[in-house]
Design an enzyme around this catalytic site. Structure first.
Site, short mmCIF file in Angstrom:
data_model
loop_
_atom_site.label_atom_id
_atom_site.label_comp_id
_atom_site.label_asym_id
_atom_site.label_seq_id
_atom_site.Cartn_x
_atom_site.Cartn_y
_atom_site.Cartn_z
CB SER A 136 -0.88 -0.04 1.44
OG SER A 136 -1.36 1.12 1.51
CE1 TYR A 149 -5.31 -2.09 3.91
CE2 TYR A 149 -4.23 0.05 3.50
CZ TYR A 149 -4.78 -0.98 3.14
OH TYR A 149 -4.62 -1.31 1.82
N1 LIG Z 1 -8.31 -0.40 -3.22
C1 LIG Z 1 -7.39 0.50 -2.52
O1 LIG Z 1 -7.41 1.69 -2.57
C2 LIG Z 1 -6.23 -0.29 -2.40
C3 LIG Z 1 -4.95 0.51 -2.15
C4 LIG Z 1 -3.88 -0.14 -1.76
C5 LIG Z 1 -3.61 -1.30 -1.75
N2 LIG Z 1 -4.82 -2.02 -1.61
C6 LIG Z 1 -4.68 -3.65 -1.37
O2 LIG Z 1 -5.04 -4.49 -2.53
C7 LIG Z 1 -5.35 -5.63 -2.01
C8 LIG Z 1 -6.81 -6.06 -2.71
O3 LIG Z 1 -7.71 -5.01 -2.33
P1 LIG Z 1 -8.94 -4.45 -3.08
O4 LIG Z 1 -9.10 -3.03 -2.89
O5 LIG Z 1 -8.98 -5.04 -4.69
O6 LIG Z 1 -10.34 -4.99 -2.40
P2 LIG Z 1 -11.15 -6.04 -2.50
O7 LIG Z 1 -12.19 -6.04 -1.28
O8 LIG Z 1 -12.12 -5.79 -3.83
O9 LIG Z 1 -10.27 -7.36 -2.89
C9 LIG Z 1 -9.88 -8.00 -1.85
C10 LIG Z 1 -10.33 -9.66 -2.34
O10 LIG Z 1 -9.52 -10.44 -1.20
C11 LIG Z 1 -10.33 -11.27 -0.67
N3 LIG Z 1 -10.22 -11.69 0.93
C12 LIG Z 1 -10.27 -11.00 1.94
N4 LIG Z 1 -9.87 -11.74 3.18
C13 LIG Z 1 -9.50 -13.02 2.47
C14 LIG Z 1 -8.82 -14.11 2.99
N5 LIG Z 1 -8.45 -14.13 4.55
N6 LIG Z 1 -8.46 -15.03 2.23
C15 LIG Z 1 -8.74 -14.85 0.81
N7 LIG Z 1 -9.43 -13.82 0.25
C16 LIG Z 1 -9.59 -12.75 1.13
C17 LIG Z 1 -12.07 -10.68 -0.58
O11 LIG Z 1 -12.81 -11.56 -0.49
C18 LIG Z 1 -11.75 -9.85 -2.03
O12 LIG Z 1 -12.02 -10.83 -3.26
C19 LIG Z 1 -5.58 -5.35 -0.76
O13 LIG Z 1 -4.32 -6.11 0.18
C20 LIG Z 1 -5.59 -4.16 -0.28
O14 LIG Z 1 -5.21 -3.91 1.00
C21 LIG Z 1 -6.05 -1.61 -2.08
#
Ligand SMILES: NC(=O)c1ccc[n+]([C@@H]2O[C@H](COP(=O)([O-])OP(=O)(O)OC[C@H]3O[C@@H](n4cnc5c(N)ncnc54)[C@H](O)[C@@H]3O)[C@@H](O)[C@H]2O)c1
Length: 254
Positions: A136, A149
């Protein structure tokens, strides 16, 4: 079985950035296996892309072992792991509950470590490979109401560097992607909580204010992160390891 092409194992691939990665690697001709707790979206995406989906949680090492086993039985081994699954909750150091602190650490840190421990031995069996960790922009900056987070994502930055040093001599590259705000189901839910605190519950106004923080004047889309993850996974990134790479619309430049 397509054993002449490379195989990637992706966690959290049912929605958001993980789903964009599933599509990107599938389009790139890779064998794709992904795992998620969200079975409905996972099954639909697997059908759409013609890839392997296994339901399971990264919080359970046994789920990971079963998913990795299924991937290796179908594709003959692994060349890349995308440790993407993660969660966010709205909290500060003073108000985070013990339960929520454990949830953040178990999912974002231990879930990632479980993922890496279950998959990296298979990369080593192939004589090398690539690990991409979805960290992140909070490896670089703090953000309000994001204490749990931030602490877990900061740890992923350190995990990336430690692993790159230990595994480089064995042919495994390890990099992290550090995204700014990306519009996904995670942020759609989270920003309602933030809007409740700062914008009287008006999520639309919160999204507008968030976009204004970015030099590019907007937040990012999931496919824009998947592009970087795919590049880091590929041989085009053959001299890149131990890096934390921003894809943040310039947010942290100021
Ligand atoms: N969206 C943002 O702004 C952002 C920014 C930086 C980093 N991220 C990171 O990107 C990654 C994906 O996030 P996103 O924004 O696409 O969110 P999202 O919620 O759309 O995707 C996350 C996915 O992970 C799955 N998940 C959650 N816990 C789990 C577990 N214990 N086992 C297996 N699957 C699990 C969820 O069901 C979901 O499909 C995360 O690690 C998040 O921290 C997101």
């Amino acid at each position: 079985m397509k054993d002449t092409v490379k195989t990637v194992f992706i966690t959290g691939g049912s929605t958001g950035i993980g789903a964009a990665c599933v599509r990107k690697f599938a389009d790139g001709g890779w064998n794709v296996a992904f795992m998620d707790i969200n079975a409905a979206d996972g099954a639909a995406l697997a059908k759409e892309c013609g890839v392997l989906f296994v339901e399971g949680s990264t919080r359970n090492r046994s789920d990971l072992d079963a998913a990795v086993d299924a991937a290796c039985r179908q594709f003959g081994g692994l060349d890349c792991v995308v440790a993407n699954a993660g969660i966010h909750r709205c909290n500060t150091m003073l108000d985070i509950s013990e339960e929520e602190l454990d949830l953040m650490i178990d999912t974002n840190i231990k879930g990632t470590v479980h993922t890496l421990r279950a998959t990296v031995p298979f990369l080593l069996r192939r004589g090398g490979g690539s690990v991409v960790i979805n960290a992140s922009d909070q490896c670089y900056v703090g953000k309000p109401n994001s204490f749990g987070y931030g602490l877990t994502k900061g740890a992923l930055g350190q995990i990336t560097k430690s692993m790159a040093i230990d595994l480089g001599p064995k042919g495994v590259r390890v990099n992290a992607v550090c995204a700014g705000t990306i519009r996904t189901p995670l942020t759609e839910t989270l920003f309602q909580s933030f809007a409740d605190i700062t914008h009287g519950g008006d999520a639309g106004a919160y999204w507008k204010a968030e976009a204004a923080l970015y030099p590019l004047g907007r937040v990012g889309e999931a496919h824009e992160v998947a592009e970087l993850m795919y590049f880091l996974a590929s041989d085009a990134a053959s001299f890149m390891t131990g890096g934390l790479y921003l894809v943040d619309g310039g947010l942290t430049a100021g």
